[in-house]
Design an enzyme around this catalytic site. Structure first.
Site, mmCIF file in Angstrom:
data_model
loop_
_atom_site.group_PDB
_atom_site.id
_atom_site.type_symbol
_atom_site.label_atom_id
_atom_site.label_comp_id
_atom_site.label_asym_id
_atom_site.label_seq_id
_atom_site.Cartn_x
_atom_site.Cartn_y
_atom_site.Cartn_z
ATOM 1 N N PHE A 177 -0.070 -47.607 73.180
ATOM 2 C CA PHE A 177 -1.267 -47.687 72.802
ATOM 3 C C PHE A 177 -1.519 -47.901 71.221
ATOM 4 O O PHE A 177 -0.990 -46.915 70.434
ATOM 5 C CB PHE A 177 -2.226 -46.373 73.099
ATOM 6 C CG PHE A 177 -3.598 -46.398 72.915
ATOM 7 C CD1 PHE A 177 -4.462 -46.892 73.840
ATOM 8 C CD2 PHE A 177 -4.286 -46.168 71.803
ATOM 9 C CE1 PHE A 177 -5.853 -46.965 73.710
ATOM 10 C CE2 PHE A 177 -5.705 -46.164 71.406
ATOM 11 C CZ PHE A 177 -6.383 -46.839 72.241
ATOM 12 N N THR B 82 -14.886 -53.553 53.418
ATOM 13 C CA THR B 82 -15.633 -53.066 52.546
ATOM 14 C C THR B 82 -15.281 -51.624 52.004
ATOM 15 O O THR B 82 -15.272 -51.245 50.897
ATOM 16 C CB THR B 82 -17.379 -52.926 53.086
ATOM 17 O OG1 THR B 82 -17.695 -54.308 53.624
ATOM 18 C CG2 THR B 82 -18.348 -52.317 52.199
#
Ligand code: PLP
Length: 464
Positions: free
Chosen positions: A181, A345
């Protein structure tokens, strides 16, 4: 001085209703109009939660051995963190979230040095902060692809790099393991293979997937069989690397968890990882160790890969969860050659670095890694005892530090055990097809282990 965590903790679970209680149900019913609420367990009262105990909106106080999917490092409302955040000098960091890649605050380099860089894995002096685990892995993959292409540059006499092929989006791949995962964004998802539902209806890349060793537990009793199984998997890794090169999709990087967590707490030996690291080097693949879940101290070391005893364990180590901010450490060569190639950002959150610096102080001051080793031993021994007591119900107890798991006879019984334990005031999580995983915070002491074992054995007795 702030009180120590021990004084600050509650003295045990206290249950007023079954969970979710009536207040949680009302909130869920209202919330259903704005979100998919299918995964919500119950609503929480974080003001009242302390140390190892999570309090819900119905006043139930539960011993939390799952800690928000393993992401709470030193319990709820630790006094040292409350003190730090109550200091007026922390306010501007909390209020203003900068675009770190272009306008970092003055103290950012110092805070990185005090926090993430103070615990950098061996051989790595660079760190790239990010927001979450998936975002960290996604960008780490990009860094590995960029490095792979750089290795195909040639340099003219004035040291300017020239790319020999056609610039563009190359057909490269990342090798991952069955049961892994690494997150749910598109690139990460292509390397995630723990449950089909994660990937359903989402396009993926044609990247190689190697078998992860299926070991027998306790590991010490099956060394010969386990070594054979690991050798089989390593052989397959090399075959896949060769096959994908022949297919025209060379493997730029290998990604692996030190313990497959979501996929069922699957362990492998230090030898396996050392050999895999060598295979990566031999074939020119970057080696990425995903410590998003194993990092932060639960295994008894800050990084699980420290158990492998290597000076040069990886090219990239990604983290998130207990480190409070996401990101990845990397070797110098993985620094992208131009700005904005690895960018977004926020690129992290400075308030989390502030908290992390204090979390690391607490870990050192309170010797929490030693505590984890001690309580981990008590937990695993307790699980071995319960396994002997309930052989039809439990099997394959395993763990490193408090990063432990045990298998339940089937998925339905596991669900019933998890719900009954919760109603008795213990929060646990599942992983894999039928395992229960234990992911307490680092302030989970031996006496918490005994509180848990008493309640858990009562729950198991009801399932006999
Ligand atoms: C090993 C590992 N990698 C990556 C991730 C993804 O992290 P996130 O959920 O923060 O995106 C997880 C989350 O559980 C994880 O366990």
């Amino acid at each position: 001085a702030p009180k120590t965590q021990v004084e600050y903790d509650y003295d045990g679970p206290s249950m007023k209703t079954s969970v979710p209680g009536p207040r949680s149900q009302v909130l869920n019913a209202a919330h259903v109009y704005s979100q998919n609420v299918g995964a919500i367990n119950f609503f929480c009262n974080y003001d009242e939660s302390r140390g190892n105990y999570l309090v819900d909106v119905d006043g139930n106080r539960m011993l939390d051995i799952y800690t928000q999917i393993s992401s709470i490092p030193i319990g709820y409302n630790h006094p040292a963190l409350i003190k730090l955040m109550s200091d007026p000098s922390s306010l501007s960091t909390l209020v203003n979230r900068p675009a770190l890649g272009i306008l970092p605050p003055e103290n950012f380099p110092d805070k990185l040095t005090e926090s993430l860089l103070s615990v950098a894995p061996s051989g790595m002096s660079r760190v790239q902060t990010m927001a979450c685990g998936s975002c960290s892995n996604e960008n780490a993959y990009k860094a590995m692809f960029i490095l792979y292409r750089v290795s195909e540059y040639y340099y003219c006499c004035c040291h300017r790099p020239f790319y020999q092929g056609v610039p563009g989006c190359p057909d490269l791949s990342i090798l991952s393991f069955m049961g892994a995962f690494h997150g749910r964004t598109m690139g990460c998802l292509a390397t995630t293979h723990s449950k089909a539902i994660h990937k359903l209806d989402v396009p993926s890349f044609d990247w190689p997937i190697a078998p992860f060793p299926k070991l027998q537990y306790p590991l010490e009793e099956f060394t010969r069989e386990n070594a054979q199984e690991e050798a089989r998997c390593l052989e397959e890794v090399e075959d896949l690397i060769v096959k994908w090169r022949q297919k025209g999709k060379p493997v730029a990087g290998i990604v692996i968890e030190p313990i497959q967590a979501e996929g069922g707490d699957n362990h492998a030996s230090p030898d396996f990882f050392r050999n895999l690291r060598n295979i990566a080097r031999k074939h020119g693949c970057a080696f990425h160790v995903d410590e998003v879940q194993t990092g932060g101290g639960n295994t008894g070391k800050l990084w699980a890969h420290e158990h492998w005893g290597m000076d040069d364990p990886a090219d990239i180590v990604s983290f998130s969860k207990k480190l409070l901010t996401g990101g990845y450490y990397h070797r110098d060569e993985l620094q992208a050659d131009k700005p904005y190639r690895i960018f977004n950002t926020w690129m992290g959150d400075p308030s989390k670095n502030l908290l992390l610096a204090e979390v690391l102080n607490v870990i050192r001051r309170e010797n929490l890694l030693e505590e984890v080793t001690r309580s981990g031993k008590a937990l695993l021994n307790g699980l071995y005892d319960l396994q002997a007591q309930f052989p039809g119900l439990l099997s394959r107890a395993r763990g490193q530090g408090t990063f432990c798991a045990i298998d339940i006879c089937d998925d339905a019984t596991r669900s019933s055990i998890l719900l009954k334990a919760r109603d008795k005031g213990v929060l646990l999580g599942g992983c894999g097809d039928r395992s229960i995983r234990f992911r307490p915070s680092l302030v989970f002491k031996e006496y918490h282990v005994h509180i848990f074992l008493n309640i858990f054995s009562e729950v198991l007795a009801q399932h006999k």
